[in-house]
Design an enzyme around this catalytic site. Structure first.
Site, PDB file in Angstrom:
ATOM      1  N   TYR A 186      39.300 -20.659 -49.564  1.00 34.86           N
ATOM      2  CA  TYR A 186      38.307 -19.602 -49.790  1.00 34.86           C
ATOM      3  C   TYR A 186      38.789 -18.581 -50.799  1.00 34.86           C
ATOM      4  O   TYR A 186      39.998 -18.370 -50.923  1.00 34.86           O
ATOM      5  CB  TYR A 186      38.001 -18.888 -48.467  1.00 34.86           C
ATOM      6  CG  TYR A 186      37.242 -19.710 -47.463  1.00 34.86           C
ATOM      7  CD1 TYR A 186      36.664 -20.928 -47.802  1.00 34.86           C
ATOM      8  CD2 TYR A 186      37.096 -19.262 -46.153  1.00 34.86           C
ATOM      9  CE1 TYR A 186      35.967 -21.675 -46.866  1.00 34.86           C
ATOM     10  CE2 TYR A 186      36.405 -20.002 -45.208  1.00 34.86           C
ATOM     11  CZ  TYR A 186      35.842 -21.210 -45.571  1.00 34.86           C
ATOM     12  OH  TYR A 186      35.159 -21.941 -44.636  1.00 34.86           O
TER      13      TYR A 186
ATOM     14  N   SER B  87      27.249 -21.901 -40.466  1.00 34.08           N
ATOM     15  CA  SER B  87      25.939 -21.892 -41.139  1.00 34.08           C
ATOM     16  C   SER B  87      24.794 -21.948 -40.136  1.00 34.08           C
ATOM     17  O   SER B  87      23.851 -22.727 -40.303  1.00 34.08           O
ATOM     18  CB  SER B  87      25.830 -23.042 -42.135  1.00 34.08           C
ATOM     19  OG  SER B  87      26.611 -22.813 -43.272  1.00 34.08           O
TER      20      SER B  87
ATOM     21  N   LEU C  10      22.505 -19.977 -39.903  1.00 33.03           N
ATOM     22  CA  LEU C  10      21.304 -19.559 -40.634  1.00 33.03           C
ATOM     23  C   LEU C  10      21.063 -20.448 -41.847  1.00 33.03           C
ATOM     24  O   LEU C  10      20.280 -20.099 -42.735  1.00 33.03           O
ATOM     25  CB  LEU C  10      21.437 -18.093 -41.087  1.00 33.03           C
ATOM     26  CG  LEU C  10      21.376 -17.036 -39.991  1.00 33.03           C
ATOM     27  CD1 LEU C  10      21.627 -15.645 -40.577  1.00 33.03           C
ATOM     28  CD2 LEU C  10      20.028 -17.069 -39.287  1.00 33.03           C
TER      29      LEU C  10
END
Length: 334
Positions: free
Chosen positions: A33, A215, A217
């Site tokens: 990330y 995830s 959403l």
């Protein structure tokens, strides 16, 4: 995974502090990330979290991170490697670097960051087959780190039922550490891959591996913000900032399904976020729900959804969800 790309360090610290004050105690990061992954920004997410954690009691934070799976493009993750793999040398180097960036002596949950075909793909592509590191060898490397006190528990991410079963069986047969969690995508528009067989594999009476749903959403899609492509919120968001990223959620059928779920939420007096997060939270196999936010308003709305939405969602809401599910089975599959 937006810290260091979409979010500044101050924004990251503000959101982390707010979350901590609201009772959130689990942070999930990864050595690769922020996203989209690139050499210039790799590790920034960890650095932001690490500097924030220096002012917090370590035993009050459950810190989860990930060691990257096979990659021929992300060799910058290692000092000297032609390919990144989940073997003993790669695992150890990954952990040492993660500990340094995160300013900590140990990782609570170390997950294997696999790349199985789940990001909108459906069919198994035999041309991508490659020799793999034996499950036992991976677990032995994790055992050494656990013995050294650098890792407490292990899990997998983006994994299949085959992988979960093999890891659990190898641990059982050889007395090696058992995976305790699986971090896979799960939401109103991404259900089948977990519910078809992983739910049985991970059940407490079988492999007993808890789902850390990411995830929930659908990358923000289920909030409804992308239904108006010209809105300010949509223009600043991941699907539009990074062309091609999360393309599966931009598919026409996924948009159609999202529109229906937004209407369903309004029908029952819920916001789309409360409906989507309430559904994932209420599933009996969900151990924890991983939320992501790039603004404080989004973060507050997400957290509020867990504290104010009905728990569990009323039967009539769940019945309506199942009606839509029969029509839109995993519309994010390309």
């Amino acid at each position: 995974m937006t810290f260091g790309e979409q979010n500044t360090e101050k924004e990251a610290h503000d959101m982390l502090s707010y979350s901590f004050d609201q009772g959130i105690n689990i942070l999930d990061t990864a050595e690769m990330y922020p996203v989209p992954t690139k050499k210039e920004t790799q590790g920034r997410t960890d650095l932001y979290i690490g500097r924030w954690m220096q002012s917090k009691p370590r035993d009050k934070v459950i810190l989860a991170t990930k060691v990257s799976g096979y990659s021929e493009r992300s060799t910058y993750l290692r000092d000297n490697a032609e390919v990144v793999r989940v073997d003993a040398a790669n695992i150890k180097e990954s952990v040492e670097k993660s500990l340094s960036r995160l300013s900590t002596d140990y990782i609570d949950l170390l997950q294997i960051h696999w790349y199985v075909p789940i990001f909108g793909e459906f069919s198994y592509n035999s041309t991508k087959w490659r020799p793999s590191v034996p499950f036992e060898d991976q677990l032995k490397a994790f055992q050494e780190l656990i013995d050294e006190g650098k890792v407490r528990y292990i899990g997998v991410s983006n994994e299949t039922s085959y992988g979960v079963m093999e890891f659990v069986q190898a641990a059982k047969l050889q007395g090696l550490p058992k995976i305790v969690s699986i971090q896979n995508s799960y939401s109103l528009i991404v259900r089948c891959r977990f519910e078809v067989d992983l739910v049985e594999v991970c059940h407490p009476n079988n492999c007993n591996v808890g789902l850390l749903a990411y995830s929930p959403l659908g990358g923000g899609v289920l909030s409804g913000k992308y239904l108006d492509a010209n809105s300010a919120g949509a223009k600043r968001s991941r699907l539009n900032l990074f062309p091609g990223y999360m393309e599966r959620y931009n598919a026409s059928l996924a948009k159609e399904a999202t529109d229906e779920y937004v209407k369903l939420a309004k029908k029952h007096g819920l916001t789309p976020v409360r409906l989507a997060l309430g559904f994932v939270r209420g599933r009996p196999f969900t151990a924890s729900t991983i939320i992501g936010a790039t603004t404080m308003d989004q973060l507050k709305e997400n957290i509020d959804a867990f504290t104010s939405a009905p728990r569990p969602l009323p039967p009539q809401v769940l019945d309506d969800i199942e009606i839509l599910f029969k029509k839109y089975k995993d519309p994010a599959i390309l």
